[in-house]
Design an enzyme around this catalytic site. Structure first.
Site, mmCIF file in Angstrom:
data_model
loop_
_atom_site.group_PDB
_atom_site.id
_atom_site.type_symbol
_atom_site.label_atom_id
_atom_site.label_comp_id
_atom_site.label_asym_id
_atom_site.label_seq_id
_atom_site.Cartn_x
_atom_site.Cartn_y
_atom_site.Cartn_z
ATOM 1 N N SER A 106 0.822 -1.205 0.000
ATOM 2 C CA SER A 106 0.000 0.000 0.000
ATOM 3 C C SER A 106 0.863 1.266 0.000
ATOM 4 O O SER A 106 1.959 1.288 0.566
ATOM 5 C CB SER A 106 -0.904 0.006 1.232
ATOM 6 O OG SER A 106 -1.556 1.252 1.394
ATOM 7 N N TYR A 129 -2.226 5.795 -4.975
ATOM 8 C CA TYR A 129 -3.462 6.580 -5.023
ATOM 9 C C TYR A 129 -3.299 7.760 -5.982
ATOM 10 O O TYR A 129 -2.185 8.168 -6.327
ATOM 11 C CB TYR A 129 -3.792 7.145 -3.635
ATOM 12 C CG TYR A 129 -4.290 6.142 -2.636
ATOM 13 C CD1 TYR A 129 -5.533 5.531 -2.768
ATOM 14 C CD2 TYR A 129 -3.519 5.822 -1.515
ATOM 15 C CE1 TYR A 129 -5.995 4.619 -1.827
ATOM 16 C CE2 TYR A 129 -3.978 4.912 -0.567
ATOM 17 C CZ TYR A 129 -5.216 4.324 -0.739
ATOM 18 O OH TYR A 129 -5.668 3.432 0.188
ATOM 19 N N THR A 155 -5.182 2.906 -7.649
ATOM 20 C CA THR A 155 -6.491 2.958 -7.001
ATOM 21 C C THR A 155 -7.195 4.264 -7.323
ATOM 22 O O THR A 155 -6.686 5.337 -7.007
ATOM 23 C CB THR A 155 -6.333 2.803 -5.479
ATOM 24 O OG1 THR A 155 -5.713 1.544 -5.202
ATOM 25 C CG2 THR A 155 -7.686 2.852 -4.784
ATOM 26 N N LYS A 251 -7.704 -0.115 -10.086
ATOM 27 C CA LYS A 251 -8.475 -0.709 -8.986
ATOM 28 C C LYS A 251 -9.588 0.241 -8.531
ATOM 29 O O LYS A 251 -9.341 1.427 -8.325
ATOM 30 C CB LYS A 251 -7.546 -1.007 -7.804
ATOM 31 C CG LYS A 251 -8.230 -1.682 -6.610
ATOM 32 C CD LYS A 251 -7.201 -1.998 -5.527
ATOM 33 C CE LYS A 251 -7.822 -2.762 -4.360
ATOM 34 N NZ LYS A 251 -8.787 -1.947 -3.596
ATOM 35 N N HIS A 275 -13.710 -1.066 -2.653
ATOM 36 C CA HIS A 275 -12.793 -0.727 -1.556
ATOM 37 C C HIS A 275 -13.211 -1.419 -0.256
ATOM 38 O O HIS A 275 -13.066 -0.877 0.841
ATOM 39 C CB HIS A 275 -12.743 0.793 -1.352
ATOM 40 C CG HIS A 275 -11.386 1.308 -0.983
ATOM 41 N ND1 HIS A 275 -10.523 1.857 -1.901
ATOM 42 C CD2 HIS A 275 -10.733 1.362 0.201
ATOM 43 C CE1 HIS A 275 -9.413 2.248 -1.305
ATOM 44 N NE2 HIS A 275 -9.508 1.944 -0.024
#
Length: 382
Positions: A106, A129, A155, A251, A275
């Site tokens: 992450s 992100y 994401t 994603k 999510h």
């Protein structure tokens, strides 16, 4: 507590973790309607039992994005995993490598990319992100490429953080949050020693590497809120496609039109996901969204799915509905909190056993033979 099934890890994790961390992993957005629907809707998908198919062998291996893996499972990105077990991201990555499946780090991990990549015996994936700070994004991409990361999980379903009511109640945020977390840690001495003391530093490793200074848990919520970018559109992503030479998975896709846009953008794959019910509460479950997206993109790119997966049976449900592989989130986070690397390895072994047993009972010898014909048709219409 005896660990006999994948679901057993949740109870152990709840005992071992301070409340603010357990609720952070366990909770979802607002009233958690979508969080619950992910599991409920998936459980309604019925598998078709077949008999007398000479099931002496079952092959669970798969090829995804040009690589061979032992299982159609990826450990997905879970923020703050390093707070669930000592240097938790490292332990999870090592478990994934031993199982010969991918691990995804992450953006908001405790352990930085360099530490996790060095500890893993195989290349890891990296999740990024959409952020206002393009400098951080460019720096993260450069670091990932230099460390041998070949797959970027981008994401896109978090232009702004979802509202999670559990966090202010648990002490993750809200009044006196730091003091409340300290008290909770004192009430969990095993965690306090293993993670709280021996698992330091407790900062956002990738962000700290970019800023050149520690970015601790107290800064976590504020940094996220200040850096997510609701203004971004597909046209703004061209520079990422140009800057990143590896594979890109998008994603957070729930709508067939967005799936088609991802194909047009040039994505190498998409991940159907809400999510884990942590963003838009009241939206559709992944199980409900997957068939329409599979129909929209066909075989043009791989389609992965996450959210609501708690067992090897759930994996088979998603694969039979058209997914090429699945991503685990909460399921392995519970296992990591319960037993570190060994816990994650145990979880994956249970998933593998369930998949092998149920494919035998379904009369399916290899993953490529899974499809809608393996499902009871009435369950698809509910």
């Amino acid at each position: 507590m005896i660990i006999a099934s994948p679901r057993d890890f949740r109870g152990v994790a709840q005992q071992r973790l301070p409340r603010f961390l357990f609720d952070y992993v366990d909770g979802g957005a607002l009233d958690e309607v979508t969080l619950k629907a992910n599991e409920i809707d998936l459980s309604k998908i019925l598998l078709r039992q077949r008999v007398l198919h000479a099931m002496d062998t079952v092959d669970l291996s798969t090829t995804l994005l040009g690589e061979n893996f032992a299982l159609p499972i990826i450990l997905g990105p879970v923020g703050l995993s390093g707070m669930l077990a000592r240097r938790g991201e490292v332990q999870a990555a090592q478990a994934a490598a031993k199982a010969r499946i991918p691990y995804t780090l992450s953006t908001v991990s405790v352990c930085p990319l360099a530490e996790v990549a060095a500890a893993s015996s195989q290349p890891i994936w990296f999740q990024l992100y959409v952020l206002k700070d393009r400098g951080f994004m460019a720096d993260a991409l450069a670091r990932a490429a230099a460390l041998g990361v070949t797959t970027l999980v981008f994401t896109v379903d978090m232009p702004t953080p979802g509202s999670r009511y559990r966090d202010p109640h648990s002490g993750m945020s809200g009044p006196w949050a730091g003091t409340r977390r300290m008290v909770q840690a004192m009430l969990h001495p095993c965690w306090a020693l293993d993670v709280g003391l021996l698992g330091r530093p407790h900062d956002l490793g990738n962000i700290s590497a970019y800023r050149g200074q520690a970015t601790g848990l107290a800064d976590y919520i504020g940094w996220l809120g200040a850096n997510f970018d609701p203004s971004i559109g597909w046209q703004d992503l061209d520079w990422i496609r140009q800057a990143w030479q590896g594979q890109i998975l998008i994603k957070g896709i729930l709508d067939p039109d967005d799936a088609r846009d991802a194909v047009t953008f040039g994505a190498d794959g998409i991940i159907v996901s809400n999510h884990g019910g942590r963003q838009l509460d009241g939206t559709m479950s992944t199980a409900a969204a997957l068939p329409g997206i599979v129909e929209a993109v066909g075989k043009s790119i791989p389609v992965l799915a996450d959210s609501g997966i708690r067992s090897g049976v759930d994996v088979l449900r998603f694969l039979a509905m058209g997914a090429d592989a699945v991503m685990l989130g909460r399921a392995y986070a519970y296992a990591l909190a319960a037993g570190g690397e060994a816990g994650v390895s145990r979880l994956l072994a249970l998933f593998e056993k369930e998949m092998r047993t149920n494919m035998t009972l379904m009369g399916v010898k290899k993953l490529a033979d899974l499809g809608p014909h393996c499902l009871v048709r009435s369950s698809l219409k509910e």
